[in-house]
Design an enzyme around this catalytic site. Structure first.
Site, PDB file in Angstrom:
ATOM      1  N   ASP A  14      -1.893   7.070   8.312  1.00  0.00           N
ATOM      2  CA  ASP A  14      -2.581   6.919   7.035  1.00  0.00           C
ATOM      3  C   ASP A  14      -1.758   5.995   6.132  1.00  0.00           C
ATOM      4  O   ASP A  14      -0.564   5.769   6.371  1.00  0.00           O
ATOM      5  CB  ASP A  14      -2.744   8.306   6.400  1.00  0.00           C
ATOM      6  CG  ASP A  14      -3.602   8.292   5.149  1.00  0.00           C
ATOM      7  OD1 ASP A  14      -4.434   7.369   4.989  1.00  0.00           O
ATOM      8  OD2 ASP A  14      -3.447   9.210   4.329  1.00  0.00           O
ATOM      9  N   ASP A  16      -2.369   5.491   2.044  1.00  0.00           N
ATOM     10  CA  ASP A  16      -2.131   6.082   0.721  1.00  0.00           C
ATOM     11  C   ASP A  16      -1.470   7.447   0.869  1.00  0.00           C
ATOM     12  O   ASP A  16      -1.999   8.346   1.522  1.00  0.00           O
ATOM     13  CB  ASP A  16      -3.450   6.233  -0.048  1.00  0.00           C
ATOM     14  CG  ASP A  16      -4.050   4.897  -0.448  1.00  0.00           C
ATOM     15  OD1 ASP A  16      -3.378   4.141  -1.172  1.00  0.00           O
ATOM     16  OD2 ASP A  16      -5.183   4.601  -0.023  1.00  0.00           O
TER      17      ASP A  16
END
Length: 265
Positions: A14, A16
């Site tokens: 991922d 953010d």
């Protein structure tokens, strides 16, 4: 960091809350990607943030020392797979969604005042700072006129250095409330993103994220190991986590170091 393959051929990471918060890189994250690549592990960056074009995401990674051309998958890309080439779509989202739809051969309408804005085949909703009443109205009318409602993701918030701000899911919820229609959601942990990532990384891997209800459920859907970091939405003080992660680290560097260290035992 010793070079050691951990047996999980592909790692989906991922962005953010894992690689950065807003425009601020998270310390050690770039180094951790280097360790994975030195160990011969394929890395794919998988984000529910649909707002930016892929090239901008790649450039942001490059600026922090991570080369990633062709290694970024966004929920905009997953959402575009739900619209057929030649169809017309009203975009209530950022330029990343418009780019993905253009690449798919979809006719994009992004001006709520444009002729035919409410007479389209699909409405695609994602995060955008340009969201306002006019965009909400056009999206609502289009859906009520029969357009399919597609959400790039349903994350209520996204992490920043200033705390959690409204995410694409908050915008999508407004359209759902106004239209009375439930959407098809493309991003993590839903099937369109599962198909994109499995096609790239295969059936065995590790998914690292900061949000169990999104990244953890995505790992389960993929059949991957779930790694949780505490640099984003989920802090170390959270006691009840579902699904339970197989790997936990204060940050990506700590998590990768643990994974590669355990593989040497």
């Amino acid at each position: 960091m010793p070079i050691c393959h951990d047996g999980h051929v592909g790692w989906a990471i991922d962005l953010d809350g894992v690689m950065w918060l807003g425009d601020e890189p998270i310390a050690g994250s770039a180094t951790a990607i280097g360790w994975l690549r030195e160990a011969g592990i394929a890395v794919l960056f998988v984000t529910n943030n649909s707002s930016a074009p892929v090239t901008e995401v790649e450039e942001k990674l490059a600026a922090m020392g991570v080369e990633a051309p062709g290694s970024v998958v966004t929920s905009a890309m997953a959402g575009a797979t739900l619209v057929r080439p030649g169809e017309r779509a009203f975009v209530c989202a950022g330029p990343g969604v418009a780019e993905a739809l253009h690449d798919r051969g979809v006719v994009v309408v992004d001006d709520p005042a444009a002729p035919g804005a409410t007479d389209v085949d699909a409405v695609v909703v994602g995060f955008t700072r340009a969201f306002d009443f006019d965009r909400l109205s056009a999206a609502t009318l289009a859906v009520r006129n029969g357009a399919r409602l597609i959400g790039t993701n349903d994350d209520a918030t996204y992490p920043t250095p200033d705390g959690q701000l409204p995410g694409g899911g908050a915008i999508l919820a407004a359209v759902v409330t106004a239209s009375g229609v439930q959407p098809v959601v493309a991003g993590k942990p839903h099937d369109p993103m599962v198909e994109l990532v499995r096609r790239r990384l295969g059936a065995d891997g590790t998914m690292v994220g900061d949000r169990p209800e999104t990244d953890g459920r995505f790992a389960v859907a993929l059949g991957y190991r779930f790694g949780l970091v505490h640099t984003g939405v989920t802090g170390s003080e959270v006691q009840r986590i579902d699904p339970v992660p197989e790997l936990v680290g204060a940050d990506l560097a700590a998590l990768v170091e643990r994974a590669l260290g355990e593989a040497r035992v």
